[in-house]
Design an enzyme around this catalytic site. Structure first.
Site, short mmCIF file in Angstrom:
data_model
loop_
_atom_site.label_atom_id
_atom_site.label_comp_id
_atom_site.label_asym_id
_atom_site.label_seq_id
_atom_site.Cartn_x
_atom_site.Cartn_y
_atom_site.Cartn_z
N HIS A 224 -8.38 -4.83 -0.40
CA HIS A 224 -6.99 -4.09 0.05
C HIS A 224 -6.27 -4.77 1.04
CE1 HIS A 224 -4.45 -0.43 -0.38
NE2 HIS A 224 -4.48 -0.47 0.81
N ASP B 127 -10.10 -4.14 -5.04
CA ASP B 127 -9.72 -3.41 -4.17
C ASP B 127 -10.35 -2.14 -3.78
OD1 ASP B 127 -7.84 -1.54 -2.64
OD2 ASP B 127 -6.04 -2.54 -3.29
N SER C 67 0.96 -1.29 0.04
CA SER C 67 0.00 0.09 0.03
C SER C 67 0.96 1.10 -0.03
CB SER C 67 -1.03 -0.05 1.18
OG SER C 67 -2.06 1.02 1.26
#
EC number: 3.1.2.22
Length: 274
Positions: A248, A219, A154
């Site tokens: 995610h 996601d 991320s």
């Protein structure tokens, strides 16, 4: 200042003969998010008794350390840059499980302003923090670049891509990466402006090491299109992992995740080096 975490094993004393002391930890590890419990010694294959931990000290003045156990006789060390809403304390169990399953040491750190790290979070500090971690691995622990895998998850893909664009290493893993801050906030953005933060899309083409990109097709935080765009822009990209139905924060729960990482590290990287 970033707070480092070094996962090590009793077979590899990174601190040297006069280095930090070892401490024993329990052998039970939760992986991940409490789904299962494993024996670290059995998973790692260590034959020298209980797994132990090395407290590495700090990577620069004012930094603390977090001791956590790992695997035995690893070929690679993973420099792991974690996501936004966590710190080392929350990630430690995941790191232990990951390290034992992919047979790698794992070195992680907290960004400025995260956990007990001093300073304030900023894009500039993200780059400074991973530079400090990289230099610690290289100089303090004597780990060569061809033994370091850069792993970003991320927001952690931002310092990872930046470092990988400047230094060659064994490999790079980009887990749920973003192309840039503007493109996350405004999906219709087609170009990178001078004020755009986290411009991974402009740096990924400069990476000279093998790059594995992992992204969930559902996601909800960083759209799947970001992973695709980076894959298309990256000349050193290997076969990606698109996890069908994953969001995610749950890619690790899919069996393909570990399977792809293991194949990349244990089969593809050695064949590329041959």
């Amino acid at each position: 200042m970033p707070w480092p975490m070094l996962l090590s094993c009793p077979c590899w004393n990174l601190g040297g003969g006069a280095g930090p002391s070892f401490f024993a930890l329990p052998l039970l590890v939760v992986w991940p998010f409490g789904r299962e419990v494993d024996d670290v010694t059995g998973a790692s294959g260590c034959q020298d008794g209980p797994s132990q931990v090395l407290c590495p000290g700090t990577v620069s003045p004012g930094q603390a350390c977090a001791p956590v156990p790992l695997t035995c006789a690893p070929r690679y060390t993973v420099l792991f840059s974690h996501g936004n809403a966590v710190d080392l304390g929350q990630m430690s169990s995941f790191y232990i499980g990951l390290g034992t399953r992919i047979s790698c040491n794992i070195f992680s750190y907290d960004y400025s302003g995260y956990g007990v790290s001093s300073g304030r979070p900023s894009e500039k500090n993200l780059y400074a923090d991973i530079d400090a971690a990289w230099q610690a691995l290289r100089t303090r622990y004597g780990i060569s670049p061809d033994s370091i895998i850069l792993y970003g998850q991320s927001i952690g893909t931002v310092p990872t891509v930046d470092l990988a664009s400047r230094y060659e290493c064994a490999a790079v893993v980009l887990h749920s990466p973003l192309t840039s801050g503007m493109r996350v906030a405004f999906p219709d953005t087609k170009k990178t402006y001078c004020f755009d933060a986290f411009p991974n899309i402009e740096k990924v083409s400069k990476i000279t090491s093998p790059v594995l990109i992992i992204h969930g097709t559902e996601d909800e935080v960083i759209d799947f299109s970001h992973g695709l765009a980076l894959y298309e822009r990256c000349p050193k990209a290997v076969e990606p992992l698109w996890v069908e139905g994953a969001g995610h924060n749950d890619i690790e729960l899919y069996s393909q995740y570990l399977e792809r990482l293991r194949r990349f590290i244990s089969q593809e990287l050695p064949s590329q080096r041959a």
